[in-house]
Design a protein around this motif. Structure first.
Motif, PDB file in Angstrom:
ATOM      1  N   HIS A 101       0.946  -1.163   0.120  1.00 52.88           N
ATOM      2  CA  HIS A 101       0.002  -0.087  -0.004  1.00 52.88           C
ATOM      3  C   HIS A 101       0.923   1.343  -0.025  1.00 52.88           C
ATOM      4  CE1 HIS A 101      -3.488  -2.510   0.911  1.00 52.88           C
ATOM      5  NE2 HIS A 101      -2.586  -3.289   1.642  1.00 52.88           N
ATOM      6  N   SER A 102       2.249   1.174  -0.092  1.00 54.99           N
ATOM      7  CA  SER A 102       2.920   2.241  -0.063  1.00 54.99           C
ATOM      8  C   SER A 102       2.823   2.931  -1.291  1.00 54.99           C
ATOM      9  CB  SER A 102       4.425   1.763   0.400  1.00 54.99           C
ATOM     10  OG  SER A 102       5.113   1.134  -0.473  1.00 54.99           O
ATOM     11  N   PRO A 103       3.217   4.335  -1.213  1.00 54.75           N
ATOM     12  CA  PRO A 103       3.298   5.014  -2.817  1.00 54.75           C
ATOM     13  C   PRO A 103       4.064   4.445  -3.611  1.00 54.75           C
ATOM     14  CG  PRO A 103       3.086   6.466  -0.935  1.00 54.75           C
ATOM     15  CD  PRO A 103       3.192   5.166  -0.165  1.00 54.75           C
ATOM     16  N   ALA A 104       5.297   4.009  -3.130  1.00 55.17           N
ATOM     17  CA  ALA A 104       6.639   3.556  -3.985  1.00 55.17           C
ATOM     18  C   ALA A 104       5.968   2.219  -4.560  1.00 55.17           C
ATOM     19  CB  ALA A 104       7.663   3.304  -2.959  1.00 55.17           C
ATOM     20  N   LEU A 105       5.087   1.291  -4.124  1.00 58.28           N
ATOM     21  CA  LEU A 105       4.838  -0.037  -4.613  1.00 58.28           C
ATOM     22  C   LEU A 105       3.345   0.124  -5.406  1.00 58.28           C
ATOM     23  CD1 LEU A 105       6.040  -2.842  -2.253  1.00 58.28           C
ATOM     24  CD2 LEU A 105       7.260  -1.942  -4.303  1.00 58.28           C
ATOM     25  N   ARG A 106       2.735   1.135  -5.159  1.00 53.96           N
ATOM     26  CA  ARG A 106       1.240   1.511  -5.747  1.00 53.96           C
ATOM     27  C   ARG A 106       1.400   1.113  -7.074  1.00 53.96           C
ATOM     28  NH1 ARG A 106      -1.033   6.264  -3.492  1.00 53.96           N
ATOM     29  NH2 ARG A 106      -0.904   5.010  -1.573  1.00 53.96           N
ATOM     30  N   GLY A 107       0.613  -0.046  -7.615  1.00 54.66           N
ATOM     31  CA  GLY A 107       0.421  -0.548  -8.987  1.00 54.66           C
ATOM     32  C   GLY A 107       1.527  -1.422  -9.392  1.00 54.66           C
ATOM     33  N   ASN A 108       2.622  -1.555  -8.549  1.00 56.91           N
ATOM     34  CA  ASN A 108       3.534  -2.616  -9.014  1.00 56.91           C
ATOM     35  C   ASN A 108       3.139  -4.139  -8.330  1.00 56.91           C
ATOM     36  OD1 ASN A 108       5.843  -4.049  -9.317  1.00 56.91           O
ATOM     37  ND2 ASN A 108       7.141  -2.410  -9.103  1.00 56.91           N
ATOM     38  N   TRP A 109       2.326  -4.723  -9.065  1.00 50.35           N
ATOM     39  CA  TRP A 109       1.700  -5.881  -8.497  1.00 50.35           C
ATOM     40  C   TRP A 109       2.819  -7.178  -8.321  1.00 50.35           C
ATOM     41  CZ3 TRP A 109      -2.439  -3.752  -7.037  1.00 50.35           C
ATOM     42  CH2 TRP A 109      -3.165  -3.040  -7.867  1.00 50.35           C
ATOM     43  N   THR A 110       3.787  -6.959  -9.026  1.00 48.17           N
ATOM     44  CA  THR A 110       4.808  -8.261  -8.838  1.00 48.17           C
ATOM     45  C   THR A 110       5.396  -7.949  -7.403  1.00 48.17           C
ATOM     46  OG1 THR A 110       6.300  -6.940  -9.953  1.00 48.17           O
ATOM     47  CG2 THR A 110       5.361  -8.709 -11.162  1.00 48.17           C
TER      48      THR A 110
END
Length: 425
Positions: A250-259
């Motif tokens: 849920h962090s902005p850095a990983l948002r949308g990075n599903w892998t």
């Protein structure tokens, strides 16, 4: 490549709308208004597209242009042309600011009809960045420029009315071949050239971008994401590292990075694998020692204990993962997850390949099936071996079409992580 708007037969608009997955609403001045359908028959609002672009796309469809399977884009075999929507990351000097004029472009004489030369092109009152390079033989050009007919810019009506500045895309990547090509060969070569161009822009010019994957409509979030409206004093003791991993997706850095989101939840499962595996091994040994025919003085009884210990020590990660899920995750919760709108994604026809389908009525336990799928998907994400032995399960790349369809897998991993944490608190 285009057809003038003045000569355009607007009776063809509904056919173009069907190809774009939109619903035609009306034509107003130089704009065609479409409605964007939602995944369950609802509406996502209206968008407007320049009628000149619609006319160009209609003419291309008439001569045999087709959508690309895995990316948002089209190929036009008759003229040997392809156009793809482009995702740009960050503010590169190549597209923003005065530094654009510092770049030199590998341009040669070619047979293509280009409307402008880098680094800019003028369109109405606007100036757009323009990137173009040509192959050494002058046969192929690759260009990044404002949206053309194949990927028309979709303006929300609020933008047209001056209420905001948002839009779906502002530039596309175009590949101009030397002449007509067979449809599948054109798609293969244009995607290969596009990805090579994208790599060099990143590696040499510090310009990060990618082709936009064509994403299936995500299934609705299941009960794994159910929200409670009761806020309580915490009762679940969670190790610091596990708490950090659970928050990571849920962090902005990983948002949308599903892998990476998938791997964050997988690391939680890994954290508890040794604990649960030891617990299962102790239970197996204790069961043997409680047997009515167990005799500490008999070698055969002790050999059974030794065999149990050796099997435990020799268990693979896949076997240990299966034990973890079967021991910690209630089967009824997994069954409910798959029954509540997720069955199609996890079937043989789902968007993720080489990971095994989930069969609710199989003779194999649901926990075992889930463990096999999770472990196979984990391997596809973390292993990138260039080896023929792995041809049936190629690496699953961040930003790929499959990666963009991982949301149901992330929801499943979240469910597994929650249940494993709760079982081991």
């Amino acid at each position: 490549m285009g057809t003038g708007a003045a000569e355009f037969d607007d009776s063809k608009i509904p056919h173009v709308a069907l190809k774009l997955g939109l619903s035609y609403v009306e034509t107003a001045n130089d704009l065609v208004v479409f409605n964007v359908p939602g995944p369950r028959g609802n509406s996502r609002g209206d968008v407007a597209i320049d009628i000149e672009l619609i006319a160009g796309l209609s003419a291309a469809i008439d001569r045999g242009a087709e959508m690309v399977k895995d990316y948002e884009g089209w190929v036009d075999p008759e003229i040997g042309f392809a156009e793809f929507e482009l995702l740009r990351y960050g503010r590169s000097p190549l597209f923003y600011g005065h530094a654009q004029e510092k770049f030199e472009f590998d341009i040669r004489p070619c047979s293509h009809a280009h409307s402008a030369s880098p680094p800019f092109e003028e369109y109405g009152d606007h100036i757009h960045p323009l990137v173009r390079v040509t192959s050494p033989d002058g046969q192929v050009c690759i260009e990044i420029s404002r949206n053309g007919p194949f990927c028309p810019r979709r303006l929300p009506l609020e933008t047209v009315l001056g209420m905001n500045r948002g839009s779906r895309s502002t530039s596309t990547l175009k590949v101009f071949m030397g002449g007509p090509m067979e449809r599948f060969e054109l798609e293969r070569k244009s995607i290969s050239l596009a990805n090579s161009m994208i790599f060099e822009l990143n590696a040499r010019n510090r310009t990060a971008c990618s082709l936009r994957p064509r994403v299936q409509e995500s299934v609705r979030r299941s009960s794994a994401s159910a929200m409670s409206y009761s806020v309580r004093f915490p009762r679940t003791s969670v190790p610091d590292s596990v708490a950090a991993l659970f928050s990571s997706p849920h962090s902005p850095a990983l948002r949308g990075n599903w892998t990476f989101s998938f791997l964050s939840y997988y690391q939680i499962l890994e954290y508890y694998i040794p604990v649960v595996h030891r617990r299962d091994a102790v239970r197996s040994i204790r069961r043997l020692m409680r047997s009515l025919d167990f005799d500490v003085e008999r070698d055969s009884s002790l050999v059974k204990v030794l065999n149990s210990v050796e099997r435990s020590r020799g268990a693979s990660e896949a076997d240990q993962l299966r034990t973890l899920i079967e021991e910690c995750v209630p089967e009824d919760k997994m069954r409910a997850f798959f029954e509540e709108g997720n069955a199609a994604h996890f079937s043989k026809k789902g968007p993720i390949a080489a990971v095994g389908a989930i069969h609710l009525n199989s003779g194999e336990s649901l926990g075992s099936q889930v463990a096999k799928r999770v472990y196979a998907l984990r391997n596809r994400i973390v292993h990138a071996k260039d080896d023929a032995r792995y041809a049936d399960a190629p690496v699953l790349l961040p930003g790929s079409v499959e990666a963009e369809n991982l949301l149901p897998e992330i929801e499943l991993m979240r469910l597994l992580a929650i249940e494993v944490i709760v079982d081991n608190r």
